[in-house]
Motif scaffolding. Structure first.
Motif, PDB file in Angstrom:
ATOM      1  N   ARG A  68      38.247  28.797  30.670  1.00 14.19           N
ATOM      2  CA  ARG A  68      38.259  29.872  30.100  1.00 14.19           C
ATOM      3  C   ARG A  68      39.594  29.639  29.563  1.00 14.19           C
ATOM      4  NH1 ARG A  68      37.338  33.456  34.347  1.00 14.19           N
ATOM      5  NH2 ARG A  68      35.604  33.879  32.972  1.00 14.19           N
ATOM      6  N   LEU A 124      30.213  36.261  17.634  1.00 16.56           N
ATOM      7  CA  LEU A 124      31.375  36.340  18.421  1.00 16.56           C
ATOM      8  C   LEU A 124      31.655  37.341  19.355  1.00 16.56           C
ATOM      9  CD1 LEU A 124      34.390  33.735  17.546  1.00 16.56           C
ATOM     10  CD2 LEU A 124      32.561  33.408  18.757  1.00 16.56           C
ATOM     11  N   ASN A 125      30.230  38.124  20.152  1.00 16.81           N
ATOM     12  CA  ASN A 125      30.551  38.957  20.822  1.00 16.81           C
ATOM     13  C   ASN A 125      31.158  39.458  22.243  1.00 16.81           C
ATOM     14  OD1 ASN A 125      28.679  38.107  21.525  1.00 16.81           O
ATOM     15  ND2 ASN A 125      27.047  39.758  21.682  1.00 16.81           N
ATOM     16  N   TYR A 126      30.910  37.060  22.418  1.00 16.76           N
ATOM     17  CA  TYR A 126      31.201  37.030  24.019  1.00 16.76           C
ATOM     18  C   TYR A 126      32.744  37.371  24.145  1.00 16.76           C
ATOM     19  CZ  TYR A 126      30.997  32.915  21.839  1.00 16.76           C
ATOM     20  OH  TYR A 126      31.254  31.796  21.263  1.00 16.76           O
ATOM     21  N   VAL A 127      33.416  36.812  23.348  1.00 20.10           N
ATOM     22  CA  VAL A 127      35.052  37.253  23.331  1.00 20.10           C
ATOM     23  C   VAL A 127      35.819  38.603  23.660  1.00 20.10           C
ATOM     24  CG1 VAL A 127      37.015  36.325  22.084  1.00 20.10           C
ATOM     25  CG2 VAL A 127      35.072  35.386  21.856  1.00 20.10           C
ATOM     26  N   GLU A 128      36.534  38.389  24.623  1.00 15.73           N
ATOM     27  CA  GLU A 128      36.953  39.644  25.126  1.00 15.73           C
ATOM     28  C   GLU A 128      38.683  40.217  24.311  1.00 15.73           C
ATOM     29  OE1 GLU A 128      37.143  39.786  29.482  1.00 15.73           O
ATOM     30  OE2 GLU A 128      35.351  38.484  29.791  1.00 15.73           O
ATOM     31  N   ASN A 188      32.759  40.135  15.734  1.00 20.83           N
ATOM     32  CA  ASN A 188      31.229  40.465  15.876  1.00 20.83           C
ATOM     33  C   ASN A 188      30.203  40.131  14.238  1.00 20.83           C
ATOM     34  OD1 ASN A 188      31.002  40.803  18.668  1.00 20.83           O
ATOM     35  ND2 ASN A 188      31.814  43.379  18.194  1.00 20.83           N
ATOM     36  N   MET A 213      37.645  33.282  25.873  1.00 16.76           N
ATOM     37  CA  MET A 213      36.409  33.006  25.745  1.00 16.76           C
ATOM     38  C   MET A 213      35.867  31.959  26.614  1.00 16.76           C
ATOM     39  SD  MET A 213      36.710  31.173  21.997  1.00 16.76           S
ATOM     40  CE  MET A 213      34.565  30.580  22.281  1.00 16.76           C
ATOM     41  N   ASP A 214      34.800  31.533  27.070  1.00 21.20           N
ATOM     42  CA  ASP A 214      34.244  30.383  28.682  1.00 21.20           C
ATOM     43  C   ASP A 214      34.155  29.878  26.944  1.00 21.20           C
ATOM     44  OD1 ASP A 214      35.155  32.117  30.472  1.00 21.20           O
ATOM     45  OD2 ASP A 214      33.064  32.920  30.119  1.00 21.20           O
TER      46      ASP A 214
END
Length: 152
Positions: free
Chosen positions: A4, A38-42, A35, A74-75
């Motif tokens: 992470r 990379l919608n998985y990036v917090e 978006n 991000m992971d």
């Protein structure tokens, strides 16, 4: 190895009057740039401190323009080492956030699910797998002498 990675971004925002407004606009602007790829990036509000250690607002405002500190998390999966994970995260995020400075804050190695799973079911699964591999070894032992006989 999975990691992470937390990256700090300095996002410029224009025509703002308060730090809260600047942060909201910066998060929205960054989300639009990331978006849908990379919608998985917090995205979260970053932290800033003065040289004396005093906690500061995440946005620095001068003449209705702000520079906002954001943290992007991000992971990254299947990397060789932590440095590799940080380079991948910077590249992926940096491609979408053009002209925004990025700095890697932390890289945390994620634990495997098998190591976190401490219940008895996981142990039974491992025992079943071990027994299956023992059976396969026995079968190989039976096959190998025949193979050796063929070679002689």
């Amino acid at each position: 190895m999975d990691c992470r990675v937390v990256v700090e971004a300095a996002v410029p925002v224009y025509d703002v009057s308060t730090p809260d407004e600047a942060v909201r606009i910066a998060i929205s602007k960054t989300g639009e740039m990331l978006n849908p790829d990379l919608n998985y990036v917090e995205i979260s509000m970053g932290t800033r401190t003065s040289p004396s250690g005093e906690e500061l607002e995440p946005a620095f405002i001068v003449a209705d323009e702000a520079l906002v500190a954001l943290e992007l998390e991000m992971d990254v999966f299947n990397v060789e080492r932590e440095e590799h994970a940080s380079r991948i995260a910077r590249k992926e995020i940096g491609q979408r956030l053009r002209n925004i400075p990025l700095d890697v804050l932390t890289v945390e190695v994620l634990e495997d699910d098998e190591e976190e799973d401490g219940d008895d079911e996981g142990d039974e699964d491992r025992e079943t797998t071990e027994n299956a591999s023992d059976d396969a070894t026995d079968e190989e032992d039976d096959v190998l002498p025949e193979f050796d006989d063929l070679l002689e």
